[in-house]
Scaffold this motif. Structure first.
Motif, PDB file in Angstrom:
ATOM      1  N   ALA A 232     -67.490  39.434  47.645  1.00  0.00           N
ATOM      2  CA  ALA A 232     -66.365  39.250  48.568  1.00  0.00           C
ATOM      3  C   ALA A 232     -66.211  37.784  48.952  1.00  0.00           C
ATOM      4  CB  ALA A 232     -66.559  40.097  49.811  1.00  0.00           C
ATOM      5  N   ASN A 233     -64.959  37.318  48.969  1.00  0.00           N
ATOM      6  CA  ASN A 233     -64.660  35.982  49.463  1.00  0.00           C
ATOM      7  C   ASN A 233     -63.616  36.011  50.574  1.00  0.00           C
ATOM      8  OD1 ASN A 233     -62.329  36.592  48.070  1.00  0.00           O
ATOM      9  ND2 ASN A 233     -62.455  34.880  46.634  1.00  0.00           N
ATOM     10  N   SER A 234     -63.349  37.214  51.103  1.00  0.00           N
ATOM     11  CA  SER A 234     -62.380  37.360  52.190  1.00  0.00           C
ATOM     12  C   SER A 234     -62.853  38.456  53.141  1.00  0.00           C
ATOM     13  CB  SER A 234     -60.987  37.698  51.638  1.00  0.00           C
ATOM     14  OG  SER A 234     -61.008  38.949  50.956  1.00  0.00           O
ATOM     15  N   GLU A 235     -62.542  38.256  54.422  1.00  0.00           N
ATOM     16  CA  GLU A 235     -62.983  39.209  55.448  1.00  0.00           C
ATOM     17  C   GLU A 235     -61.946  39.274  56.560  1.00  0.00           C
ATOM     18  OE1 GLU A 235     -66.585  39.703  58.779  1.00  0.00           O
ATOM     19  OE2 GLU A 235     -66.896  38.483  56.961  1.00  0.00           O
ATOM     20  N   THR A 236     -61.548  40.501  56.913  1.00  0.00           N
ATOM     21  CA  THR A 236     -60.577  40.728  57.975  1.00  0.00           C
ATOM     22  C   THR A 236     -61.111  41.798  58.925  1.00  0.00           C
ATOM     23  OG1 THR A 236     -58.688  40.180  56.556  1.00  0.00           O
ATOM     24  CG2 THR A 236     -58.233  41.489  58.515  1.00  0.00           C
ATOM     25  N   HIS A 237     -61.004  41.542  60.228  1.00  0.00           N
ATOM     26  CA  HIS A 237     -61.325  42.528  61.248  1.00  0.00           C
ATOM     27  C   HIS A 237     -60.012  43.123  61.764  1.00  0.00           C
ATOM     28  CE1 HIS A 237     -65.503  40.638  62.278  1.00  0.00           C
ATOM     29  NE2 HIS A 237     -65.248  40.634  60.968  1.00  0.00           N
ATOM     30  N   ALA A 238     -59.939  44.445  61.854  1.00  0.00           N
ATOM     31  CA  ALA A 238     -58.705  45.115  62.254  1.00  0.00           C
ATOM     32  C   ALA A 238     -58.967  46.106  63.367  1.00  0.00           C
ATOM     33  CB  ALA A 238     -58.077  45.830  61.053  1.00  0.00           C
TER      34      ALA A 238
END
Length: 294
Positions: free
Chosen positions: A205-211
């Motif tokens: 993974a090279n992207s991370e989003t908290h929702a």
């Protein structure tokens, strides 16, 4: 001429000449940018719109050299006005904070040069030193932070790669009652086809989003999104991957080739920026005055 040329200040694009066997810089540019005719390039050369790394105007016969840095000024004939208006929320000696409306590009690209947030602000604020410290998509609305002073620019630029700034977004998308919120979505994003669309691919993974869910309204929910990384189109791709593409997204999950519909903007808003001021200390927090309606 001294070597104090600043292409960011002058709104020039920069090209490091690629490997090839062109006799002149002109020949290289003509092949590199086939949409621009040789006559147009010759006209730009004659008007001093093609420069070397030190800001000196190049002639049409200037010899090509691999790796040479060339600055050129983009021009778009008969550029159409974009009927939206930005709002300056804050400005001081070092920073300018602006609410960008949907559909307005931040910087010149494609068919947009004068109809961009940067060029509008340079004219409005009479400050050629303005440089955006980050970008948001043309289709996205909300906060954009600009550096107004070259002397302090690097201090604020470092906030982003060092992840010392929180960027809070809101989005309206389909309800996801089958998922547990808040959640964290991580994936590997790379450029797809066409080149401007991103896609999730196997790999680290090279992207991370908290929702999280902020509000429920039948089949539509209002989501709060916190991107930990800043990949192109990250929030749009991640929401589509979760099964809730952001409302009115023309790129994800499928590409629509229709014209801009100003009555149906992408329901994505850069709603808040928060950071510790690296120059004066203390917390800075800016809130967008724009809203996403249902």
């Amino acid at each position: 001429m001294t070597s104090t040329f600043d292409p960011a200040q002058q709104q020039a694009s920069t090209l490091c000449l690629p490997p090839g066997d062109w006799p002149t810089v002109l020949d290289c540019l003509c092949e590199r940018f086939p949409a621009i005719s040789r006559e147009q390039w010759c006209d730009r050369f004659s008007r001093g719109r093609v420069l070397d790394a030190d800001g000196r105007a190049l002639g049409v016969g200037h010899v090509y050299r691999r790796g040479m840095r060339v600055h050129y000024f983009r021009e778009v004939a008969e550029e159409k006005p974009i009927p939206v208006h930005e709002q300056v929320l804050f400005q001081d000696e070092h920073l300018v904070v602006v609410d960008k409306p949907h559909f307005l590009p931040v910087t010149p690209s494609g068919g947009y040069v004068e109809q961009t947030l940067l060029r509008r602000l340079i004219r409005r604020l009479d400050n050629p030193h303005l440089v955006p410290l980050h970008r948001i998509d043309r289709h996205t609305a909300g906060l954009v932070l600009f550096s107004a002073n070259p002397q302090s620019r690097s201090l604020y630029q470092r906030l982003f790669p060092e992840r010392r700034i929180e960027k809070h977004y809101q989005a309206i998308a389909a309800a996801l009652p089958q998922r547990q919120f808040p959640l964290v979505h991580c994936s590997r994003l790379e450029h797809g086809e066409p080149f401007f669309r991103m896609q999730e691919v196997p790999g680290d993974a090279n992207s991370e989003t908290h929702a999280q869910v902020l509000e429920r309204n039948g089949q539509w929910w209002r989501y709060g999104l916190l991107p930990i990384t800043g990949k192109t189109h990250q929030l749009r791709v991640h929401m589509a991957a979760l099964g809730a593409p952001i409302c009115n997204d023309p790129f994800y999950p499928t590409l629509r080739n229709d014209q801009d519909d100003y009555q149906r903007p992408l329901k994505l808003l850069a709603q808040q920026l928060r950071f510790e001021d690296p120059l004066g200390g203390g917390e800075r927090c800016y809130q967008s005055r724009l809203t996403l309606d249902w």
